[in-house]
Design an enzyme around this catalytic site. Structure first.
Site, mmCIF file in Angstrom:
data_model
loop_
_atom_site.group_PDB
_atom_site.id
_atom_site.type_symbol
_atom_site.label_atom_id
_atom_site.label_comp_id
_atom_site.label_asym_id
_atom_site.label_seq_id
_atom_site.Cartn_x
_atom_site.Cartn_y
_atom_site.Cartn_z
ATOM 1 N N GLY A 62 -0.505 8.175 1.492
ATOM 2 C CA GLY A 62 -0.641 8.147 2.745
ATOM 3 C C GLY A 62 0.742 7.609 3.661
ATOM 4 O O GLY A 62 1.657 7.923 3.058
ATOM 5 N N GLY A 96 0.897 -1.443 -0.044
ATOM 6 C CA GLY A 96 -0.063 0.010 0.111
ATOM 7 C C GLY A 96 0.782 1.096 -0.130
ATOM 8 O O GLY A 96 0.427 2.145 0.708
ATOM 9 N N TYR A 137 -14.221 -3.458 10.194
ATOM 10 C CA TYR A 137 -13.156 -3.008 10.407
ATOM 11 C C TYR A 137 -12.338 -2.897 11.491
ATOM 12 O O TYR A 137 -11.325 -3.389 11.589
ATOM 13 C CB TYR A 137 -13.145 -1.384 10.065
ATOM 14 C CG TYR A 137 -11.733 -0.566 9.837
ATOM 15 C CD1 TYR A 137 -11.001 -0.442 8.828
ATOM 16 C CD2 TYR A 137 -11.506 0.048 10.973
ATOM 17 C CE1 TYR A 137 -9.900 -0.012 8.988
ATOM 18 C CE2 TYR A 137 -10.315 0.976 11.042
ATOM 19 C CZ TYR A 137 -9.585 0.740 9.949
ATOM 20 O OH TYR A 137 -8.231 1.345 9.696
#
Length: 301
Positions: free
Chosen positions: A26, A22, A177
């Site tokens: 960010g 990822g 989540y």
């Protein structure tokens, strides 16, 4: 405690090989950038290689010391995880650092390519499978570490072994989540215990960024607006992850996050996990169930 530790204190990473999942935006992008600036050879493991190349170009504008490469990896597809590990094994004999950072947060109900609930399947099972497939090169690494990124949301989580993938319950994105982030912490702690029993010097650690402005909040407009007003920048949020990944004073199995109120922002320090994340019986059961779901087996007693 890490005190006022900053990225300037990252030890020289020259000669080290790192994988960051990822890494297109960010905290993943900031983590990859700082590792490369400190000399590491960084593999940006990204679902979208085009976005990965754009991220690499952005990092390269800062004239990093270490090399950058982009490799395709979709954590929501176990076939992609296997292909990534096979490709890695063809090119490299060892791995010094794996940062399990990629994730999804509060999406509409969805399924991975293998039928798992999207958040549990991506955030936990995808990284679980990736770590197991990279265990041998990691065990050959130099002072190697696995850093798994969790969240303060783990405190709201519970592991429902009767319905891990939300096939029976009415779907609720926040509890789903929170379950995935609790699973991240349980996995990191259980991995450390199993490595120690196996006599391995590989370290498993966990970290969380606090409250950070990233694209993770895009599925909730109201949350995105609040985030833009009060959350920390990704460069600050990446510090606990970088501390866990590089600082010499980390403790095996340690969990690191910001030292400010509510662990929302601040300098990196060791932080306490919720009692549910310290349940060794649940962690061992989750390990076994995760092995069954992904069809892999490693570090069994």
């Amino acid at each position: 405690m890490a005190g006022t530790w900053t990225a300037a204190e990252i030890p020289d990473q020259s000669g080290r090989l790192a994988v960051v999942t990822g890494a297109t935006s960010g905290i993943g992008l900031e983590t990859a950038a700082q590792l490369a600036r400190s000399g590491a050879h960084v593999l940006l493991a990204c679902r979208d290689p085009e976005r990965g190349r754009a991220a690499a170009e952005r990092i390269e504008r800062g004239r990093p010391v270490g090399a950058l490469e982009v490799l395709a990896l979709d954590l929501a597809d176990l076939a992609s995880v296997a292909a990534f590990a096979d490709h890695f094994g063809e090119r490299f004999e060892r791995l010094d650092l794996l940062v399990n950072n990629a994730g999804v947060m509060l999406p509409p109900q969805g399924r991975t390519a293998d039928g798992f609930e999207l958040q549990f399947g991506t955030n936990h099972l995808g990284h679980f499978a990736l770590t197991l497939r990279l265990l041998e090169p990691l065990r050959r690494g130099h002072a190697a570490r696995v850093v798994t990124v969790s969240s303060v949301a783990h405190r709201r989580g519970a592991i429902d072994f009767d319905d891990l993938n939300w096939r029976v319950r009415a779907y609720r994105s926040m509890p789903a989540y929170a379950q995935s982030k609790l699973a991240n912490l349980l996995f990191a702690a259980e991995l450390q215990r199993r490595l120690e029993r196996a006599g391995s010097e590989l370290l498993s650690l966990a970290a969380h960024p606090g409250y950070v402005r990233t694209g993770l909040q895009r599925h909730r407009r109201w949350l995105q607006l609040i985030t833009m007003l009060v959350a920390a920048a990704p460069a600050r949020g990446a510090l606990p992850i970088l501390y866990a990944a590089t600082a010499e004073s980390v403790e095996p199995g340690g969990y690191y996050g910001p030292d400010g109120r509510g662990e929302l922002r601040g300098a990196p320090t060791r932080v306490p996990a919720a009692p549910a994340a310290r349940d060794e019986e649940v962690a061992a059961r989750l390990w076994q169930e995760s092995q069954r779901l992904v069809g892999l087996q490693a570090l069994d007693d």
